[in-house]
Scaffold this motif. Sequence first.
Motif, PDB file in Angstrom:
ATOM      1  N   ILE A  17       4.018   1.133  -1.208  1.00 34.98           N
ATOM      2  CA  ILE A  17       3.731   1.376  -2.626  1.00 34.98           C
ATOM      3  C   ILE A  17       2.808   2.585  -2.756  1.00 34.98           C
ATOM      4  O   ILE A  17       1.853   2.740  -1.989  1.00 34.98           O
ATOM      5  N   ALA A  18       3.110   3.434  -3.723  1.00 37.98           N
ATOM      6  CA  ALA A  18       2.214   4.533  -4.089  1.00 37.98           C
ATOM      7  C   ALA A  18       1.789   4.324  -5.537  1.00 37.98           C
ATOM      8  O   ALA A  18       2.546   3.780  -6.346  1.00 37.98           O
ATOM      9  N   VAL A  19       0.575   4.740  -5.841  1.00 42.14           N
ATOM     10  CA  VAL A  19       0.034   4.606  -7.196  1.00 42.14           C
ATOM     11  C   VAL A  19      -0.530   5.952  -7.631  1.00 42.14           C
ATOM     12  O   VAL A  19      -1.232   6.613  -6.859  1.00 42.14           O
ATOM     13  N   ILE A  85      -6.114  -2.390  -8.000  1.00 43.61           N
ATOM     14  CA  ILE A  85      -5.533  -1.388  -7.100  1.00 43.61           C
ATOM     15  C   ILE A  85      -6.151  -1.506  -5.710  1.00 43.61           C
ATOM     16  O   ILE A  85      -5.454  -1.410  -4.691  1.00 43.61           O
ATOM     17  N   ALA A  86      -7.459  -1.729  -5.645  1.00 41.89           N
ATOM     18  CA  ALA A  86      -8.119  -1.901  -4.348  1.00 41.89           C
ATOM     19  C   ALA A  86      -7.584  -3.136  -3.630  1.00 41.89           C
ATOM     20  O   ALA A  86      -7.359  -3.114  -2.410  1.00 41.89           O
ATOM     21  N   ILE A  92      -0.690  -4.389   1.000  1.00 41.13           N
ATOM     22  CA  ILE A  92       0.477  -3.566   1.326  1.00 41.13           C
ATOM     23  C   ILE A  92       0.168  -2.692   2.540  1.00 41.13           C
ATOM     24  O   ILE A  92      -0.825  -1.960   2.553  1.00 41.13           O
ATOM     25  N   LYS A  93       1.028  -2.758   3.539  1.00 41.18           N
ATOM     26  CA  LYS A  93       0.785  -2.024   4.785  1.00 41.18           C
ATOM     27  C   LYS A  93       0.767  -0.516   4.563  1.00 41.18           C
ATOM     28  O   LYS A  93      -0.101   0.195   5.065  1.00 41.18           O
ATOM     29  N   ASP A  94       1.737  -0.005   3.817  1.00 43.12           N
ATOM     30  CA  ASP A  94       1.823   1.435   3.543  1.00 43.12           C
ATOM     31  C   ASP A  94       1.481   1.659   2.076  1.00 43.12           C
ATOM     32  O   ASP A  94       2.327   1.504   1.196  1.00 43.12           O
ATOM     33  N   PHE A  95       0.231   2.000   1.821  1.00 42.41           N
ATOM     34  CA  PHE A  95      -0.260   2.127   0.446  1.00 42.41           C
ATOM     35  C   PHE A  95      -1.027   3.434   0.294  1.00 42.41           C
ATOM     36  O   PHE A  95      -1.897   3.758   1.106  1.00 42.41           O
ATOM     37  N   GLY A 110     -13.480  -0.070  -4.077  1.00 44.43           N
ATOM     38  CA  GLY A 110     -13.089  -0.486  -2.731  1.00 44.43           C
ATOM     39  C   GLY A 110     -11.832   0.162  -2.197  1.00 44.43           C
ATOM     40  O   GLY A 110     -11.421  -0.122  -1.069  1.00 44.43           O
ATOM     41  N   SER A 111     -11.201   1.041  -2.975  1.00 42.29           N
ATOM     42  CA  SER A 111     -10.014   1.747  -2.478  1.00 42.29           C
ATOM     43  C   SER A 111     -10.421   2.689  -1.350  1.00 42.29           C
ATOM     44  O   SER A 111     -11.493   3.294  -1.387  1.00 42.29           O
ATOM     45  N   LYS A 112      -9.534   2.812  -0.354  1.00 43.79           N
ATOM     46  CA  LYS A 112      -9.858   3.629   0.818  1.00 43.79           C
ATOM     47  C   LYS A 112      -8.871   4.772   1.033  1.00 43.79           C
ATOM     48  O   LYS A 112      -9.276   5.901   1.273  1.00 43.79           O
ATOM     49  N   ASN A 113      -7.582   4.478   0.973  1.00 40.64           N
ATOM     50  CA  ASN A 113      -6.590   5.529   1.227  1.00 40.64           C
ATOM     51  C   ASN A 113      -6.289   6.257  -0.084  1.00 40.64           C
ATOM     52  O   ASN A 113      -5.309   5.983  -0.762  1.00 40.64           O
ATOM     53  N   ILE A 114      -7.189   7.178  -0.429  1.00 42.98           N
ATOM     54  CA  ILE A 114      -7.127   7.864  -1.722  1.00 42.98           C
ATOM     55  C   ILE A 114      -6.924   9.358  -1.519  1.00 42.98           C
ATOM     56  O   ILE A 114      -7.588   9.977  -0.681  1.00 42.98           O
ATOM     57  N   ILE A 115      -6.028   9.915  -2.303  1.00 43.57           N
ATOM     58  CA  ILE A 115      -5.918  11.369  -2.416  1.00 43.57           C
ATOM     59  C   ILE A 115      -6.504  11.731  -3.779  1.00 43.57           C
ATOM     60  O   ILE A 115      -5.920  11.429  -4.818  1.00 43.57           O
ATOM     61  N   GLU A 116      -7.695  12.330  -3.760  1.00 39.86           N
ATOM     62  CA  GLU A 116      -8.350  12.731  -5.014  1.00 39.86           C
ATOM     63  C   GLU A 116      -7.883  14.146  -5.328  1.00 39.86           C
ATOM     64  O   GLU A 116      -8.521  15.130  -4.967  1.00 39.86           O
TER      65      GLU A 116
END
Length: 242
Positions: A17-19, A85-86, A92-95, A110-116
């Motif tokens: 999932i991508a958000v 979202i966090a 989800i494994k690939d998020f 708490g989100s970690k894999n973020i592209i700002e």
Amino acid sequence: MELPKELIEKLSKAKSIAVITGAGISAESGVPTFRGADGLWKKYRAEELATPYAFKKDPKLVWEWYDWRRGLISKTSPNKGHLAIAEMESLIKDFTLITQNVDGLHRRAGSKNIIEIHGNLWRVKCIDHGHISYNMDVPLKEIPPHCHCGSIVRPDVVWFGESLSQSDINNSYDALRRAEILLVVGTSGIVQPVASFPHVAKEAGALVVEINIEKTPITALADYTLLGPSGEVLPLIVDSIK
């Protein structure tokens, strides 16, 4: 609100999932958009201050504006949308989360894999050597703030007239093309290049789900449009994934 049964089924089976998030999710926390009347500060508009030219001309003035913005944002907290979202990331494994917001609320949630994609106004960058660090001081201890090397730092955000990081764009495209489901949350769908991201995911076969309080240019592309605050809709999506 009840989610469509077909969507619930697809969410429950999704492994990637991508958000994408925009100003709408932060507005629910009380963060101003800093556009129009919200952006006025001492009669200056955001478009007059958030530029390389303005910073070169008067870094103190630009930093006074950012100090004011940081002060407003420091009084806000992540809302149920940010928290959902966090939590989704933990399920989800690939998020991947791609955010246009510079307020840092996703990280606080708490989100970690973020592209700002537009940067983060709590990060600063040395104008001479490119050193990047966090400065969480509210108010700032000195204006303009300085790097440990003695040079002035600038906010590590993308200003008007500047290009986005190519690595951020590439990483976004990779995530969008891998995604089985793309959630587009609280974004106007008009600011490029992010406005084109749902098209990239759709062309790669992703299911596109729009979450917004009103219809946008993305609505025609979306497989599902869920009208309502993200703080109400996203927890329902997390429940479906569980």
